[in-house]
Structure formats: structure tokens, C-alpha cells
Enzyme design. Sequence first.
Site, PDB file in Angstrom:
ATOM      1  N   ARG A  18       0.812  -1.221   0.000  1.00 49.12           N
ATOM      2  CA  ARG A  18       0.000   0.000   0.000  1.00 49.12           C
ATOM      3  C   ARG A  18       0.847   1.273   0.000  1.00 49.12           C
ATOM      4  O   ARG A  18       0.327   2.357  -0.224  1.00 49.12           O
ATOM      5  CB  ARG A  18      -0.965  -0.005   1.192  1.00 49.12           C
ATOM      6  CG  ARG A  18      -2.172  -0.893   0.969  1.00 49.12           C
ATOM      7  CD  ARG A  18      -3.127  -0.862   2.141  1.00 49.12           C
ATOM      8  NE  ARG A  18      -2.635  -1.655   3.265  1.00 49.12           N
ATOM      9  CZ  ARG A  18      -3.245  -1.724   4.450  1.00 49.12           C
ATOM     10  NH1 ARG A  18      -4.346  -1.019   4.664  1.00 49.12           N
ATOM     11  NH2 ARG A  18      -2.755  -2.479   5.408  1.00 49.12           N
ATOM     12  N   GLN A  78      12.440 -14.141   6.935  1.00 47.47           N
ATOM     13  CA  GLN A  78      11.219 -14.949   6.934  1.00 47.47           C
ATOM     14  C   GLN A  78      10.910 -15.256   5.472  1.00 47.47           C
ATOM     15  O   GLN A  78      10.399 -14.403   4.742  1.00 47.47           O
ATOM     16  CB  GLN A  78      10.058 -14.192   7.589  1.00 47.47           C
ATOM     17  CG  GLN A  78       8.789 -15.027   7.699  1.00 47.47           C
ATOM     18  CD  GLN A  78       7.596 -14.220   8.210  1.00 47.47           C
ATOM     19  OE1 GLN A  78       7.587 -13.000   8.165  1.00 47.47           O
ATOM     20  NE2 GLN A  78       6.573 -14.922   8.688  1.00 47.47           N
ATOM     21  N   THR A  84       2.379 -13.948  12.306  1.00 46.06           N
ATOM     22  CA  THR A  84       3.276 -13.240  13.221  1.00 46.06           C
ATOM     23  C   THR A  84       4.076 -14.175  14.120  1.00 46.06           C
ATOM     24  O   THR A  84       5.251 -13.908  14.410  1.00 46.06           O
ATOM     25  CB  THR A  84       2.471 -12.247  14.075  1.00 46.06           C
ATOM     26  OG1 THR A  84       1.302 -12.910  14.601  1.00 46.06           O
ATOM     27  CG2 THR A  84       2.027 -11.046  13.250  1.00 46.06           C
ATOM     28  N   ASP A 108       6.850  -1.081  11.629  1.00 45.18           N
ATOM     29  CA  ASP A 108       6.062   0.023  11.067  1.00 45.18           C
ATOM     30  C   ASP A 108       5.296   0.796  12.133  1.00 45.18           C
ATOM     31  O   ASP A 108       4.289   1.438  11.847  1.00 45.18           O
ATOM     32  CB  ASP A 108       5.102  -0.498   9.996  1.00 45.18           C
ATOM     33  CG  ASP A 108       4.092  -1.514  10.540  1.00 45.18           C
ATOM     34  OD1 ASP A 108       4.147  -1.838  11.742  1.00 45.18           O
ATOM     35  OD2 ASP A 108       3.256  -1.989   9.746  1.00 45.18           O
ATOM     36  N   GLU A 158     -10.443 -11.225  17.901  1.00 42.92           N
ATOM     37  CA  GLU A 158     -10.623 -10.456  16.673  1.00 42.92           C
ATOM     38  C   GLU A 158     -12.072  -9.985  16.583  1.00 42.92           C
ATOM     39  O   GLU A 158     -12.994 -10.671  17.033  1.00 42.92           O
ATOM     40  CB  GLU A 158     -10.263 -11.295  15.455  1.00 42.92           C
ATOM     41  CG  GLU A 158      -8.786 -11.653  15.364  1.00 42.92           C
ATOM     42  CD  GLU A 158      -7.888 -10.430  15.373  1.00 42.92           C
ATOM     43  OE1 GLU A 158      -8.206  -9.445  14.661  1.00 42.92           O
ATOM     44  OE2 GLU A 158      -6.872 -10.431  16.095  1.00 42.92           O
ATOM     45  N   TYR A 352      28.373  32.624  -1.711  1.00 43.28           N
ATOM     46  CA  TYR A 352      28.628  31.198  -1.574  1.00 43.28           C
ATOM     47  C   TYR A 352      30.038  30.993  -1.019  1.00 43.28           C
ATOM     48  O   TYR A 352      31.026  31.464  -1.597  1.00 43.28           O
ATOM     49  CB  TYR A 352      28.505  30.480  -2.917  1.00 43.28           C
ATOM     50  CG  TYR A 352      29.018  29.058  -2.865  1.00 43.28           C
ATOM     51  CD1 TYR A 352      28.321  28.078  -2.151  1.00 43.28           C
ATOM     52  CD2 TYR A 352      30.212  28.696  -3.489  1.00 43.28           C
ATOM     53  CE1 TYR A 352      28.798  26.778  -2.071  1.00 43.28           C
ATOM     54  CE2 TYR A 352      30.695  27.391  -3.418  1.00 43.28           C
ATOM     55  CZ  TYR A 352      29.976  26.445  -2.702  1.00 43.28           C
ATOM     56  OH  TYR A 352      30.452  25.162  -2.614  1.00 43.28           O
ATOM     57  N   ALA A 366      28.859  41.243  -0.324  1.00 39.17           N
ATOM     58  CA  ALA A 366      27.750  40.651  -1.070  1.00 39.17           C
ATOM     59  C   ALA A 366      28.200  40.151  -2.435  1.00 39.17           C
ATOM     60  O   ALA A 366      29.016  40.772  -3.107  1.00 39.17           O
ATOM     61  CB  ALA A 366      26.647  41.689  -1.251  1.00 39.17           C
ATOM     62  N   TYR A 373      35.537  24.446  -7.326  1.00 42.51           N
ATOM     63  CA  TYR A 373      35.397  23.215  -8.120  1.00 42.51           C
ATOM     64  C   TYR A 373      35.759  23.492  -9.564  1.00 42.51           C
ATOM     65  O   TYR A 373      35.247  24.443 -10.173  1.00 42.51           O
ATOM     66  CB  TYR A 373      33.952  22.719  -7.997  1.00 42.51           C
ATOM     67  CG  TYR A 373      33.655  21.411  -8.683  1.00 42.51           C
ATOM     68  CD1 TYR A 373      34.424  20.285  -8.463  1.00 42.51           C
ATOM     69  CD2 TYR A 373      32.564  21.303  -9.546  1.00 42.51           C
ATOM     70  CE1 TYR A 373      34.131  19.077  -9.086  1.00 42.51           C
ATOM     71  CE2 TYR A 373      32.252  20.098 -10.161  1.00 42.51           C
ATOM     72  CZ  TYR A 373      33.048  18.987  -9.933  1.00 42.51           C
ATOM     73  OH  TYR A 373      32.753  17.787 -10.547  1.00 42.51           O
TER      74      TYR A 373
END
Length: 455
Positions: A18, A78, A84, A108, A158, A352, A366, A373
Amino acid sequence: MSQRSCLSVILAAGEGTRMKSAMPKVLHAIAGLPMVAHVVKAAEAAGATGVALVIGHGADEMRKAVQKFAPKAETFVQEKRLGTAHAVLAAREAVSNGYDDILVMFGDTPLIDAQALAAARQKLAEGAAVAVIGFRPPSPAGYGRLIEKGGHLIAIREEKDCSDDEKKIGFCNAGMMAVAGKHALRLLDQVGNKNAKGEFYLTDIVEIAGAEGLNVVATEASFESALGINNRAELAEAEAIWQARRRREAMLSGVTLIAPETVYFSHDTEIGADTLVEPNVWFGPGVKIASGAKIHAFSHIEGATIASNCDVGPFARLRPGADLRNKAKVGNFCEVKQATIEEGAKVNHLTYIGDARVGAAANIGAGTITCNYDGYSKFFTDIGEGAFVGSNSSLVAPVSIGKGGYIASGSVITESVPDDALAFGRARQKTIPGKGKELRERLASAAAARKKAAE
């Protein structure tokens, strides 16, 4: 209870269809950390000394991820999903290692808190063989009910099997439980699969233990703590709950959040008292902020260290490796990456700074950038104490600006500058009277000719 050893068996083999994702469900993140890692952290906080992770779908991907957040965890596959109890028994080798307590959890349920787990363990310390964690949802519809009698849990029913009276019970099964290690394998091995789905249900050990005369009890966790995640909408809801908890925790510890609902923390954010955080700030993983800092609106910070009394933003981006020392300032529309901004230095706006050191009390004008690089490798820029770098300067690394050095505005600096030197790195201005008018006329004529040719 502190003397009792504890194994946490975390069931994480579900495919999570889901979620509509190729990634295993439990690796989807809350606050930048896989949800299963939140479960591991809660178990460890509750005193678990061992972790057994039962995995299935995406086993290799899971193992790789687990190494990052739980390097000592054992993983068990598993192969077939047969319920379970069958999943817990996939970790039989770990369960049989003589732990006093076995915590069975689900990968979860990222919001489970350590206190709820510790409360279940405490019941084992007091003599219970099984302690089931329950919760009270706003509506119990769809959940298994916890049937209690005389302070003991006698069954987990249940909903489809509940009587009308049992359906009125609001105390529901959260799925998690603690089992005394000395009974665990014997009880699990007695679980059968004579049911409509032919699966081995962990919940059956409640009645099995009761039939042996063992004490079975229920403890209670908050509704939020027991929430399971099945789709991305629920993932977002869990994120919102986690963030609300963390914001409250931060404010109660002395942090001012002007608009708390707009601030987003990561799982490991550290933030000191008397720090002010304005609206719309995002903290990614690896952020440490000392006391008294100001983080202005719309800043994005990750992997950064910010010392006391620093000033950041608005609209600042601090990337991994940014290290701001005491009273440093990084202002609006600035980006800092893998760089140290030393005490009292200012990087005020539109700048930067990457792979660099900005010395104490230096001022960066500024529009300045460190050109770090060349398309293949990164290079370092060193800016000395008290240096002044004028606006719109480009510092082409590797290069250094000495202590007290002064860089004229608009310079391109390709060679190192000694202490207290003044450097110009720009072409000399030349002014030609009347040439501007001549240029405009020539350009206008050319444009008109192109237009006429196109007609």
C-alpha cells in the site's frame, strides 16, 4: 529490572504494497530516519540489549540500511509469510539465547515510546509470563479486543469473533508484547494454524499461556504510540505527530519557536536553550546548535554546527560541513558548505562559501563566491583573520587571503594575497565619450534590418 537482559524481536518482513513503493515499507523515513530505526531506538531506550530484525522483501537493501542505524542487530529472513508467530520463530536462534525478556515489536510503528515498552517489561519482572501492550483508539472498530478478567488478560479476540458485549470494549490490541524468555519458545511452538488463513498468530500465546496457568496481563500505551503505518498518508500523519512532540520538547527545554508548526526537526537535531527559531525553518540530519543562536525565517540547515550567539538567515542554506563559530553571521541568500566561519566573521548576503575557512572578524561582501570546483576536484580557500573581501569578488581556489588582507570589489583573485595587502583583480576601467550613443544606434539599425528581412 535493570539487571534483566532483553532481546527485541522486530518484525519487518511485510511488503508494504500500500506504500506503492519499490523500497521496503519500514525504510520510509520519519524525521529523516527509517521508521524501523525509530523502533530500534525505542527498544534500546527501554533496555533491550539485543536486536533481532526479521526481514523479507528487499532483504539485501534492509541489511545495508540496518548497518547504519543498528550495526549490532542480527537479521533473520522470513522466507514465507505465515503469520506473526511464524515471523518471531524466524529469529529462533536469537530467542533461544537465554534472554530474560523478549520484546516483540513491529517495524512500522515508529512512534512507540520507550516508556510503554519498559512498562511491559516491568510486568515480566513482577512475574508475568506475557504482557500484551494495548491502546484505546478513538474507535475500536477493526481492532482485536483485549478481554480481561480479574486483572488478567484471558484472550485477544478479533472483531469478527467478538460478541456484542465484547465489541463495546475500547481496549484494543496494539500487536506488541513482552514475553518471559524462559517461556517464549515453548509458547511459540504450541501456536497452531487451524484458522481461515492457515497462519500462525502470535496472539494465540495469550490463551496458551493462560491454559498453562501462567500470568498474562495487559499494559497500556497511548493511541499515538501504537499507530502502525500502511500508506503514505499515514506516514505523513506520523511525521506530523513526531514533529509536534519534538517541537514541544524543544520549547520546554528553553528554545523559542515563533511559529512551531512551521519548523521541522530531524531525528538527531540538537538545539540549545535561548535559541530563537523564526518561521519556516528546516533542520536536516546532523545539526547541532548551541545556546543563544538566532535562526531567521526560511533557512535550510543540514549537517551543520552552529556555536553560541550565531546569527543565521533569513533564507540561508547551511550544507554539511558548515561550522559556524561563536558570534558568526551568515545572512540572507547565503550558502555555506564544508567551511568554517570563525568567531565574529560575517558572510552577510548573496554569497557562496564552500571548502573554505573564513577567519575571525573577517567580512565577506555581497555576491562573493569561492570558486572551489574545476569540474573534477575541489580546492580550498583560506581567508585570514580580519580580512575584508569586497562585493562581487570571485576567489579562485586554491588561494589564500592573508590576515588583514583587503580585496577590492569586483575582483577575480587567482593568486594568494599576503597579510595586510590590498589586491585588485579586475580590468582597468576605460571610458569613451559618445561611444554609448554610437553603439545604441548601431544596434538599433541592425535590429530593424533583421525585422525587415523577416517580413
